[in-house]
Scaffold this motif. Structure first.
Motif, PDB file in Angstrom:
ATOM      1  N   ALA A 634      28.669  40.351  48.006  1.00 53.52           N
ATOM      2  CA  ALA A 634      28.971  38.922  48.095  1.00 53.52           C
ATOM      3  C   ALA A 634      28.462  38.231  46.835  1.00 53.52           C
ATOM      4  N   GLY A 635      29.255  37.341  46.312  1.00 50.74           N
ATOM      5  CA  GLY A 635      28.870  36.603  45.112  1.00 50.74           C
ATOM      6  C   GLY A 635      29.712  37.010  43.914  1.00 50.74           C
ATOM      7  N   ALA A 636      29.857  36.072  43.006  1.00 51.04           N
ATOM      8  CA  ALA A 636      30.684  36.314  41.809  1.00 51.04           C
ATOM      9  C   ALA A 636      29.917  37.104  40.761  1.00 51.04           C
ATOM     10  N   GLY A 637      30.646  37.910  39.970  1.00 49.76           N
ATOM     11  CA  GLY A 637      30.048  38.658  38.861  1.00 49.76           C
ATOM     12  C   GLY A 637      29.133  39.759  39.340  1.00 49.76           C
ATOM     13  N   CYS A 638      28.507  40.439  38.335  1.00 47.29           N
ATOM     14  CA  CYS A 638      27.579  41.516  38.662  1.00 47.29           C
ATOM     15  C   CYS A 638      26.410  41.495  37.710  1.00 47.29           C
ATOM     16  N   ASP A 639      25.563  42.522  37.806  1.00 47.09           N
ATOM     17  CA  ASP A 639      24.287  42.462  37.096  1.00 47.09           C
ATOM     18  C   ASP A 639      24.384  42.793  35.597  1.00 47.09           C
ATOM     19  N   ASP A 640      25.558  43.141  35.081  1.00 47.05           N
ATOM     20  CA  ASP A 640      25.713  43.429  33.634  1.00 47.05           C
ATOM     21  C   ASP A 640      26.704  42.432  33.046  1.00 47.05           C
ATOM     22  N   ALA A 641      26.225  41.601  32.099  1.00 46.66           N
ATOM     23  CA  ALA A 641      27.049  40.514  31.568  1.00 46.66           C
ATOM     24  C   ALA A 641      28.301  41.039  30.876  1.00 46.66           C
ATOM     25  N   ALA A 642      28.151  42.120  30.089  1.00 46.40           N
ATOM     26  CA  ALA A 642      29.310  42.643  29.363  1.00 46.40           C
ATOM     27  C   ALA A 642      30.342  43.189  30.327  1.00 46.40           C
ATOM     28  N   CYS A 643      29.858  43.895  31.360  1.00 50.59           N
ATOM     29  CA  CYS A 643      30.784  44.443  32.359  1.00 50.59           C
ATOM     30  C   CYS A 643      31.455  43.315  33.140  1.00 50.59           C
ATOM     31  N   THR A 644      30.670  42.280  33.491  1.00 55.46           N
ATOM     32  CA  THR A 644      31.236  41.120  34.198  1.00 55.46           C
ATOM     33  C   THR A 644      32.386  40.521  33.408  1.00 55.46           C
ATOM     34  N   GLN A 645      32.162  40.333  32.083  1.00 60.24           N
ATOM     35  CA  GLN A 645      33.190  39.720  31.239  1.00 60.24           C
ATOM     36  C   GLN A 645      34.428  40.610  31.163  1.00 60.24           C
ATOM     37  N   THR A 646      34.204  41.919  31.007  1.00 63.08           N
ATOM     38  CA  THR A 646      35.329  42.856  30.905  1.00 63.08           C
ATOM     39  C   THR A 646      36.195  42.830  32.176  1.00 63.08           C
ATOM     40  N   VAL A 647      35.530  42.889  33.340  1.00 63.03           N
ATOM     41  CA  VAL A 647      36.276  42.907  34.610  1.00 63.03           C
ATOM     42  C   VAL A 647      36.962  41.574  34.856  1.00 63.03           C
ATOM     43  N   CYS A 648      36.248  40.471  34.618  1.00 60.91           N
ATOM     44  CA  CYS A 648      36.815  39.149  34.892  1.00 60.91           C
ATOM     45  C   CYS A 648      37.952  38.793  33.948  1.00 60.91           C
ATOM     46  N   ASP A 649      37.989  39.422  32.768  1.00 58.71           N
ATOM     47  CA  ASP A 649      39.145  39.223  31.885  1.00 58.71           C
ATOM     48  C   ASP A 649      40.398  39.789  32.532  1.00 58.71           C
ATOM     49  N   ASP A 650      40.233  40.880  33.295  1.00 62.39           N
ATOM     50  CA  ASP A 650      41.372  41.474  33.994  1.00 62.39           C
ATOM     51  C   ASP A 650      41.650  40.787  35.329  1.00 62.39           C
ATOM     52  N   ASP A 651      40.577  40.423  36.056  1.00 64.97           N
ATOM     53  CA  ASP A 651      40.740  39.810  37.382  1.00 64.97           C
ATOM     54  C   ASP A 651      39.764  38.642  37.505  1.00 64.97           C
ATOM     55  N   PRO A 652      40.222  37.417  37.156  1.00 64.00           N
ATOM     56  CA  PRO A 652      39.326  36.241  37.177  1.00 64.00           C
ATOM     57  C   PRO A 652      38.703  36.001  38.547  1.00 64.00           C
ATOM     58  N   SER A 653      39.327  36.509  39.621  1.00 65.79           N
ATOM     59  CA  SER A 653      38.772  36.257  40.952  1.00 65.79           C
ATOM     60  C   SER A 653      37.406  36.899  41.133  1.00 65.79           C
ATOM     61  N   CYS A 654      37.123  37.945  40.294  1.00 66.09           N
ATOM     62  CA  CYS A 654      35.829  38.610  40.403  1.00 66.09           C
ATOM     63  C   CYS A 654      34.690  37.699  39.955  1.00 66.09           C
ATOM     64  N   CYS A 655      35.022  36.634  39.228  1.00 64.57           N
ATOM     65  CA  CYS A 655      33.997  35.681  38.783  1.00 64.57           C
ATOM     66  C   CYS A 655      34.125  34.332  39.483  1.00 64.57           C
ATOM     67  N   SER A 656      35.205  34.162  40.253  1.00 68.78           N
ATOM     68  CA  SER A 656      35.349  32.901  40.999  1.00 68.78           C
ATOM     69  C   SER A 656      35.078  33.106  42.487  1.00 68.78           C
ATOM     70  N   GLY A 657      35.071  34.386  42.912  1.00 68.14           N
ATOM     71  CA  GLY A 657      34.783  34.701  44.312  1.00 68.14           C
ATOM     72  C   GLY A 657      33.870  35.902  44.396  1.00 68.14           C
ATOM     73  N   ASP A 658      33.905  36.600  45.530  1.00 67.55           N
ATOM     74  CA  ASP A 658      33.038  37.766  45.716  1.00 67.55           C
ATOM     75  C   ASP A 658      33.444  38.915  44.792  1.00 67.55           C
TER      76      ASP A 658
END
Length: 837
Positions: A634-658
């Protein structure tokens, strides 16, 4: 002066004007006087006049005396500011105990008890007892003599000292003088001599007055300043002139000077952007061409080859840049456009590389020494040159066709006259094998068929005496008898049989050249069902072995037909049946209930070894935090900033939702924290090297480096995957980077414009051209590096292109790092290699 004193004028011999400002003054003079007892006075009042020389006065006795004579000669060199005077007039000599004469100008002599003389100009002499005092007011000297000696003080141009000996009637000029106001020199008149100051000294590395140069001091000049194109200027040993032997002047048509370089690919380029200068006879007028200057490093025959890499090249050779100076012209016939030419050492020629007509493209040039041909020098042959290098060079310098076309009879005639190899050789046909001949008629120099390894026969001699023919010699092999060097011959095996060689039966044979026995027809006991010596098995006789003893689980063991090995084709191994049997760790998909998690990993796929002996965990992996949790969180993003950015570039919902399982799957596929290696395809720009998890830097240098062997780089970077990139020196961000398996990164594409595609990248590699990449599918143009979207050529995707130049198996300077190009010699950019298993 006392009026009671008699006066006598002495006319000085000469006064000459000479020299320029700064000249050294040399004064040489002498005066002598002698006479008998007489009395008289001499008065000379005539004014001064210009002149030089000597004068003497002889006078009859006046009052009482017989005769007297006096002579004086003075030679004086002064500066241009001086003058010379000569006074002439009447004189009266008064002498009481001698005689007197005078030579001089504007002077008075009074003698009472002897004779006196003086040397000077515009001086007054007073002598009372055989000595005199002279004061010079114009000529620059003053003499004061009281007892026969005197001193001179020179104030204008030079000086002398007058020494008068009492009663002796003679005087001579001696002393020192300082020459003064005009030339800066110093005059030393001690015996009528002088020396000057300020003289140049050759060899002190200082260019002085009168020198063109001195040692290393070239007065600010160099070869270019003297009108040459390049080179090293020196100074002549005597400092009189420059030594220009080290200076070089280019031919007026040359665009590039190769010096005396030789070898394969000594130069390369592209005629696409060239213009037409000279018109090669075989290429056509107006052909775009490159003109090179080259100087032969030694006497010899030179082989020039131009290779057209993507067009048909032409090659022409010129003695100079005029329309009538072409020496040869050739078109590429498949192996390059070739010219062979004899050139003396130091000969400078123009080399023109063009196409046919308007054809243009990339080219390279080889310049190598032409080795001697196979033919003799002293007779005609169909080859180029001859076997003696010295003779070949001397003949081809006179007639280049001997090395360009063929060694003709005319070439042989030149060799017979000028080559030691021929002038000391024998005459073929006289029946005597002489120097330079292999044989002559029946004279084979003692050789026979036997000396050539044959048993019998007759030798023959070539018509030109160059070789011995063994065509009529006979070898003993084949006569059915073991003789000579035969091991066997036909059926004659020297008494040896198949049994002797360990076979059971059969007929032993002999090889065709009689050198070895042939057991092909010998028969072994294999097949009789008995296990004999040297047999592994024989039919059912297996020596106690079975499938199980050989490591199989079950089955029927048999023997191969030659009895040399077992046949295990009917043996059965339980491994592979999909069930874990005794002794197996696993079997196919049957892992005995084990998984990656049970083996201590977070996730992945466990497998079984092909021989069922062990579990394979290469497909297992550990998570790198909650980015990689396959269940998400639960929660947006994850514990690695670079990985968060890489994933959210492909799927913005990963940073706007769970952070869902889908986000974790993207992380597992794209983030280095989720796997053993940071992996990517295609070309990346501005890549932070901190994200290269699992990669190790194995080689780095600047674009200024040249000469490192490519094999040394690949030895340092010896793992299965290679990454090539570049960065600004001192930074940790790769401006351009791409990776692929090692075999793809080093795939040899030659010097073509066709890349090798791998992992979304178009790779190219050649150890004599260049090494680099561009995005897969993007066109490239290598000259020698890819110049598309650079200062030389328009295009796109320049920020995703990288190229290192190579030369003769080494890394070379330059050339591009993305849009930064022409980096030859740059220390501001670095070439970087990474590797991983």
């Amino acid at each position: 002066m006392d009026d009671a004193r008699a006066r006598a004028w002495i006319v000085l011999g000469s006064l000459a004007l000479a020299g320029c400002p700064g000249d050294v003054v040399e004064a040489v003079g002498s005066a002598s006087s002698s006479g008998a007892a007489a009395t008289g006075t001499s008065d000379a009042t005539t004014g001064p006049s210009e002149g030089s020389g000597s004068s003497s006065h002889t006078g009859a006795s006046a009052d009482s005396g017989t005769s007297g004579s006096e002579s004086a000669t003075t030679e004086s060199l002064t500066s241009e500011t001086g003058s010379s005077t000569d006074a002439t007039g009447s004189s009266t000599t008064d002498a009481s105990t001698g005689s007197g004469s005078s030579t001089g100008s504007g002077s008075t002599t009074d003698a009472s008890t002897g004779s006196g003389s003086s040397t000077g100009s515009g001086s007054t002499t007073d002598a009372t007892t055989g000595s005199g005092t002279t004061e010079a007011t114009t000529g620059g000297s003053t003499t004061d003599a009281t007892t026969g000696s005197g001193t001179t003080d020179a104030t204008t141009g030079g000086g002398s000292t007058t020494d008068a000996t009492t009663g002796g009637g003679s005087s001579s000029a001696s002393g020192t003088a300082s020459a003064g106001t005009t030339g800066g020199g110093t005059t030393d008149a001690s015996a009528g001599s002088s020396s000057g100051g300020g003289a140049a000294v050759c060899g002190n590395d200082l260019t002085e007055l009168g020198e063109a140069c001195d040692g290393t001091d070239l007065a600010g000049n160099d070869c270019v300043a003297l009108g040459y194109d390049a080179g090293t200027l020196a100074c002549a040993a005597d400092c009189s002139a420059y030594d220009t032997s080290g200076c070089v002047s280019w031919l007026v048509c040359a665009e590039q000077d190769l010096g005396s370089a030789t070898g394969v690919a000594v130069a390369s380029g592209d005629t696409t952007l060239e213009d037409a200068e000279l018109d090669p006879s075989c290429a056509g007028a107006g052909s775009p061409a490159r003109t090179l200057q080259w100087t032969a490093p030694s006497d010899g025959v030179w082989h020039l080859v131009a290779h057209g890499l993507d067009y048909t090249a032409s090659l022409s050779l010129w003695s100079d840049c005029g329309p009538g100076d072409e020496l040869a012209c050739a078109i590429d016939g498949g192996s390059g456009a070739e010219i062979v030419r004899a050139l003396p050492v130091g000969t400078t020629v123009a080399i023109v590389i063009a196409g046919q007509g308007a054809e243009v493209g990339s080219w390279s040039l080889d310049i190598t020494a032409q080795g001697p041909g196979d033919g003799g020098c002293c007779w005609a042959s169909g080859g180029l040159g001859c076997v003696d290098q010295t003779c070949q060079t001397s003949v081809c310098l006179v007639d280049p066709s001997c090395c360009d076309t063929a060694w003709s009879s005319a070439c042989a005639d030149l060799a017979l006259v000028g080559c030691d190899a021929c002038t000391t050789a024998g005459l073929c046909g006289n029946g005597t094998a002489e120097l330079g001949e292999a044989c002559d008629g029946l004279d084979f120099g003692g050789s026979t068929c036997n000396s050539f390894g044959f048993d019998s026969g007759t030798l023959a001699c070539a018509a030109d005496c160059s070789a011995i023919s063994t065509a009529a010699c006979v070898q003993s092999c084949g006569n059915g008898v073991v003789d000579g060097d035969d091991t066997c011959d036909g059926l004659d095996t020297g008494g040896v049989t198949c049994v002797d060689l360990g076979y059971d039966t059969g007929t032993l044979g002999c090889t065709a050249d009689c050198t070895a026995l042939d057991p092909a027809a010998c028969v072994q006991n294999c097949g009789d069902g008995n296990l004999d010596a040297d047999e592994v098995c024989d039919g059912a006789a297996l020596g106690g072995e079975s499938c199980i003893t050989l490591g199989f689980d079950a089955g029927t063991l048999s023997c191969q037909l030659d009895c040399n090995a077992f046949d295990t084709s009917a043996c059965v191994m339980n491994c592979g049946n999909g069930s874990v049997d005794a002794g197996e760790a696993c079997d196919g998909t049957d892992l005995g209930g084990e998984s990656c998690v049970s083996q201590g990993f977070d996730t992945g796929t466990l497998a079984c070894a092909a021989d069922c002996s062990a579990l394979v965990t290469s497909g297992c992996a550990d998570y790198g935090g909650d980015c990689c949790d396959p269940l998400g969180h639960a929660g947006a993003g994850c514990d690695d900033a670079a990985c968060t950015q890489t994933v959210c570039d492909d799927d913005p919902s990963c940073c706007s939702g769970d952070w869902t399982a889908a986000c974790a799957a993207l992380a597992d596929a794209q983030c280095s924290v989720c796997g053993a290696f940071f992996d990517f395809s295609g070309v990346l720009t501005d890549l932070d090297e901190a994200s290269l998890v699992g990669w190790t830097e194995c080689y780095v240098d600047t674009y200024a480096n040249a000469g490192t062997a490519l094999t040394d780089i690949l030895t340092q970077c010896d793992q299965a995957h290679l990454l090539m990139g570049c960065r600004a020196t001192g930074t940790t961000t790769l401006l351009v980077a791409a990776n692929a398996p090692r075999a793809d990164v080093t795939f040899d594409t030659g010097i073509t414009d066709v890349p090798h595609d791998a992992n979304g990248v178009g790779w190219y590699y050649s150890d004599v051209w260049s090494w680099g990449f561009a995005p897969q599918g993007a066109p490239i143009h290598r000259d020698s590096c890819d110049i598309i979207d650079s200062i030389y050529s328009p295009g796109t995707l320049g920020d995703q292109r990288l190229c290192y130049q190579t030369f003769s198996g080494t890394i070379s300077q330059g050339w591009r790092c993305g849009l930064a190009d022409e980096l030859n010699g740059s220390i501001d950019y670095e070439r970087v290699f990474y590797q991983r298993p």
